[in-house]
Design a protein around this motif. Structure first.
Motif, PDB file in Angstrom:
ATOM      1  N   GLY A 192      -4.503  -0.153 -12.278  1.00 42.01           N
ATOM      2  CA  GLY A 192      -3.526  -1.020 -11.614  1.00 42.01           C
ATOM      3  C   GLY A 192      -2.932  -0.326 -10.403  1.00 42.01           C
ATOM      4  N   GLU A 193      -2.292  -1.099  -9.528  1.00 44.73           N
ATOM      5  CA  GLU A 193      -1.766  -0.548  -8.274  1.00 44.73           C
ATOM      6  C   GLU A 193      -0.715   0.537  -8.511  1.00 44.73           C
ATOM      7  OE1 GLU A 193       0.299  -2.050  -4.113  1.00 44.73           O
ATOM      8  OE2 GLU A 193      -0.756  -3.507  -5.365  1.00 44.73           O
ATOM      9  N   LEU A 194       0.157   0.337  -9.480  1.00 42.43           N
ATOM     10  CA  LEU A 194       1.190   1.329  -9.784  1.00 42.43           C
ATOM     11  C   LEU A 194       0.576   2.643 -10.264  1.00 42.43           C
ATOM     12  CD1 LEU A 194       3.972  -0.822 -11.489  1.00 42.43           C
ATOM     13  CD2 LEU A 194       4.046   0.224  -9.232  1.00 42.43           C
ATOM     14  N   ASP A 195      -0.461   2.537 -11.074  1.00 46.97           N
ATOM     15  CA  ASP A 195      -1.141   3.743 -11.562  1.00 46.97           C
ATOM     16  C   ASP A 195      -1.906   4.430 -10.441  1.00 46.97           C
ATOM     17  OD1 ASP A 195      -0.290   3.527 -14.225  1.00 46.97           O
ATOM     18  OD2 ASP A 195      -1.884   2.093 -14.697  1.00 46.97           O
ATOM     19  N   GLN A 196      -2.438   3.631  -9.503  1.00 51.86           N
ATOM     20  CA  GLN A 196      -3.172   4.202  -8.371  1.00 51.86           C
ATOM     21  C   GLN A 196      -2.283   5.108  -7.525  1.00 51.86           C
ATOM     22  OE1 GLN A 196      -5.229   1.314  -5.913  1.00 51.86           O
ATOM     23  NE2 GLN A 196      -6.081   0.240  -7.690  1.00 51.86           N
ATOM     24  N   GLN A 197      -1.000   4.727  -7.400  1.00 52.33           N
ATOM     25  CA  GLN A 197      -0.075   5.484  -6.566  1.00 52.33           C
ATOM     26  C   GLN A 197       0.149   6.917  -7.057  1.00 52.33           C
ATOM     27  OE1 GLN A 197       3.530   3.194  -6.125  1.00 52.33           O
ATOM     28  NE2 GLN A 197       2.480   1.483  -5.155  1.00 52.33           N
ATOM     29  N   LYS A 198      -0.154   7.161  -8.322  1.00 50.63           N
ATOM     30  CA  LYS A 198      -0.010   8.520  -8.861  1.00 50.63           C
ATOM     31  C   LYS A 198      -1.123   9.439  -8.347  1.00 50.63           C
ATOM     32  CE  LYS A 198       1.749   6.685 -13.262  1.00 50.63           C
ATOM     33  NZ  LYS A 198       1.433   6.552 -14.709  1.00 50.63           N
ATOM     34  N   TYR A 199      -2.252   8.845  -7.965  1.00 54.66           N
ATOM     35  CA  TYR A 199      -3.428   9.641  -7.622  1.00 54.66           C
ATOM     36  C   TYR A 199      -3.864   9.545  -6.159  1.00 54.66           C
ATOM     37  CZ  TYR A 199      -3.689   9.378 -12.716  1.00 54.66           C
ATOM     38  OH  TYR A 199      -3.383   9.431 -14.057  1.00 54.66           O
ATOM     39  N   ILE A 200      -3.635   8.373  -5.553  1.00 53.35           N
ATOM     40  CA  ILE A 200      -4.099   8.194  -4.165  1.00 53.35           C
ATOM     41  C   ILE A 200      -3.001   7.570  -3.301  1.00 53.35           C
ATOM     42  CG2 ILE A 200      -6.525   7.927  -4.813  1.00 53.35           C
ATOM     43  CD1 ILE A 200      -6.155   4.856  -4.382  1.00 53.35           C
ATOM     44  N   HIS A 201      -3.176   7.712  -1.989  1.00 52.74           N
ATOM     45  CA  HIS A 201      -2.284   7.040  -1.032  1.00 52.74           C
ATOM     46  C   HIS A 201      -2.702   5.569  -0.959  1.00 52.74           C
ATOM     47  CE1 HIS A 201      -0.784  10.933   0.190  1.00 52.74           C
ATOM     48  NE2 HIS A 201      -2.012  11.342   0.447  1.00 52.74           N
ATOM     49  N   THR A 202      -1.736   4.676  -1.067  1.00 51.83           N
ATOM     50  CA  THR A 202      -2.069   3.246  -1.097  1.00 51.83           C
ATOM     51  C   THR A 202      -1.702   2.522   0.204  1.00 51.83           C
ATOM     52  OG1 THR A 202       0.053   2.824  -2.192  1.00 51.83           O
ATOM     53  CG2 THR A 202      -1.894   3.068  -3.605  1.00 51.83           C
ATOM     54  N   LYS A 203      -1.116   3.245   1.147  1.00 52.37           N
ATOM     55  CA  LYS A 203      -0.773   2.629   2.431  1.00 52.37           C
ATOM     56  C   LYS A 203      -1.987   2.659   3.353  1.00 52.37           C
ATOM     57  CE  LYS A 203       4.130   3.820   2.218  1.00 52.37           C
ATOM     58  NZ  LYS A 203       5.217   4.650   2.802  1.00 52.37           N
ATOM     59  N   GLY A 204      -2.122   1.602   4.186  1.00 49.59           N
ATOM     60  CA  GLY A 204      -3.240   1.519   5.115  1.00 49.59           C
ATOM     61  C   GLY A 204      -3.026   2.396   6.343  1.00 49.59           C
ATOM     62  N   CYS A 205      -4.114   2.802   6.970  1.00 51.49           N
ATOM     63  CA  CYS A 205      -4.036   3.698   8.129  1.00 51.49           C
ATOM     64  C   CYS A 205      -3.494   3.002   9.381  1.00 51.49           C
ATOM     65  CB  CYS A 205      -5.422   4.282   8.419  1.00 51.49           C
ATOM     66  SG  CYS A 205      -5.983   5.442   7.147  1.00 51.49           S
ATOM     67  N   VAL A 206      -3.700   1.676   9.502  1.00 56.90           N
ATOM     68  CA  VAL A 206      -3.167   0.953  10.660  1.00 56.90           C
ATOM     69  C   VAL A 206      -1.647   1.001  10.655  1.00 56.90           C
ATOM     70  CG1 VAL A 206      -2.975  -1.296  11.795  1.00 56.90           C
ATOM     71  CG2 VAL A 206      -5.170  -0.568  10.866  1.00 56.90           C
ATOM     72  N   GLY A 207      -1.048   0.702   9.503  1.00 51.78           N
ATOM     73  CA  GLY A 207       0.405   0.747   9.373  1.00 51.78           C
ATOM     74  C   GLY A 207       0.964   2.149   9.565  1.00 51.78           C
ATOM     75  N   GLN A 208       0.282   3.146   9.013  1.00 57.67           N
ATOM     76  CA  GLN A 208       0.725   4.538   9.144  1.00 57.67           C
ATOM     77  C   GLN A 208       0.636   5.009  10.599  1.00 57.67           C
ATOM     78  OE1 GLN A 208       2.469   4.902   6.422  1.00 57.67           O
ATOM     79  NE2 GLN A 208       1.638   6.908   5.860  1.00 57.67           N
ATOM     80  N   PHE A 209      -0.410   4.560  11.289  1.00 60.41           N
ATOM     81  CA  PHE A 209      -0.553   4.907  12.708  1.00 60.41           C
ATOM     82  C   PHE A 209       0.577   4.287  13.528  1.00 60.41           C
ATOM     83  CE2 PHE A 209      -2.250   3.656  16.937  1.00 60.41           C
ATOM     84  CZ  PHE A 209      -2.381   4.928  17.471  1.00 60.41           C
ATOM     85  N   GLU A 210       0.929   3.045  13.230  1.00 64.92           N
ATOM     86  CA  GLU A 210       2.021   2.378  13.944  1.00 64.92           C
ATOM     87  C   GLU A 210       3.336   3.119  13.735  1.00 64.92           C
ATOM     88  OE1 GLU A 210       1.841  -1.588  12.369  1.00 64.92           O
ATOM     89  OE2 GLU A 210       0.719  -2.336  14.088  1.00 64.92           O
ATOM     90  N   ARG A 211       3.591   3.546  12.498  1.00 67.17           N
ATOM     91  CA  ARG A 211       4.823   4.302  12.202  1.00 67.17           C
ATOM     92  C   ARG A 211       4.821   5.645  12.926  1.00 67.17           C
ATOM     93  NH1 ARG A 211       3.292   2.446   7.121  1.00 67.17           N
ATOM     94  NH2 ARG A 211       4.500   0.651   6.409  1.00 67.17           N
ATOM     95  N   TRP A 212       3.670   6.313  12.912  1.00 61.32           N
ATOM     96  CA  TRP A 212       3.561   7.605  13.593  1.00 61.32           C
ATOM     97  C   TRP A 212       3.817   7.442  15.086  1.00 61.32           C
ATOM     98  CZ3 TRP A 212       0.347   9.253  17.534  1.00 61.32           C
ATOM     99  CH2 TRP A 212       0.334  10.632  17.774  1.00 61.32           C
ATOM    100  N   LEU A 213       3.288   6.344  15.670  1.00 57.64           N
ATOM    101  CA  LEU A 213       3.462   6.083  17.104  1.00 57.64           C
ATOM    102  C   LEU A 213       4.930   5.836  17.432  1.00 57.64           C
ATOM    103  CD1 LEU A 213       1.407   5.992  19.396  1.00 57.64           C
ATOM    104  CD2 LEU A 213       1.316   3.515  19.148  1.00 57.64           C
TER     105      LEU A 213
END
Length: 267
Positions: free
Chosen positions: A207-228
């Motif tokens: 499940g998505e909540l369990d995934q967050q314990k092991y991997i990053h679940t945010k997309g790279c487009v959104g992360q790039f926008e925040r970084w910019l």
């Protein structure tokens, strides 16, 4: 009583400053070009030029080839033009540099006006390269670096990896990486000394909540926008600095052309 009239002369400071600036530019261009050609030789592209079009995604080596080629040509024209006081090469240098400046300015304006279109193109670009992740080692390293640097996974999230034949969750996928993600999506454990390249196996079966314990679940487009947004002043400063260097180079070249023409007019 003799009177000596001092005629027009070429400014040595402008001439050798332009020469010194461009010889560094020229050598950097040659280095970039050399790295690109070496990378292609290692991948066997030079022995089979048809393979250039085989890759479905973006080959990062193209960046070295194109940037290195442009820098090499510009550096050569500016360097030899300044040293030999060749107005044709100096004019070529000025026009070429001016054209690059104009294209950069146009691209910047269009990117600001058509932000949504640029975002759609970025989504398409990332997803297209996700599909080709295993096709090219340089592309694979670029995607892994991007996901690790921005702590992201896929364009919009981990499920974008369904686009890749090795990671998709279809029933008929025989790959061991089925329903997984690359190791670069994984949340790093500071206690681990050895990189676990299998950390993303089967993670999307959870499940998505369990995934967050092991991997990053945010997309790279959104992360790039925040970084910019967070680094907007630094990014703008870099672009302004590059633009000023280009304008400075054009002014120096035109100044030298004027000096050479003035000297020739007195012959």
């Amino acid at each position: 009583m003799e009177i000596h009239f001092k005629g027009a002369e070429v400014s040595c400071s402008v001439k050798y400053f332009l020469f010194g600036f461009n010889i560094i530019f020229w050598l950097l261009g040659a280095a970039f070009l050399g790295i690109g050609l070496w990378a292609w030789a290692e991948k066997g592209v030079l022995s089979n030029m048809a393979s250039i079009t085989d890759l479905g995604g973006f080959d990062p080596v193209w960046l070295f080839i194109v940037v290195g080629g442009v820098m090499f040509i510009l550096g050569f024209a500016g360097c030899i033009g300044a040293l030999r006081e060749n107005t044709l090469l100096l004019k070529f240098f000025s026009v070429f540099l001016g054209l690059i400046f104009f294209l950069e300015l146009t691209a910047g304006i269009l990117a600001f006006v058509f932000k949504d279109w640029i975002k759609d193109q970025l989504n398409f670009f990332i997803n297209n390269n996700v599909k080709a992740y295993r096709d090219d080692i340089d592309l694979q390293n670029l995607i892994d670096f991007t996901q690790e640097y921005w702590s992201c996974c896929g364009a919009h999230g981990p499920n974008d990896w369904n686009l890749n034949i090795y990671f998709n969750c279809t029933e008929f996928n025989p790959s061991r990486e089925r329903c997984g993600v690359p190791f670069s999506c994984c949340v790093k454990d500071p206690a681990e000394d050895v990189l676990n390249t299998q950390c993303g196996y089967d993670v999307r079966l959870q499940g998505e909540l369990d995934q967050q314990k092991y991997i990053h679940t945010k997309g790279c487009v959104g992360q790039f926008e925040r970084w910019l947004q967070d680094n907007l002043i630094i990014v703008a400063g870099i672009f302004v600095g590059i633009a000023l260097l280009q304008i400075f180079g054009i002014c120096l070249a035109q100044n030298l052309v004027s000096d050479v023409k003035a000297v020739k007019a007195n012959w």
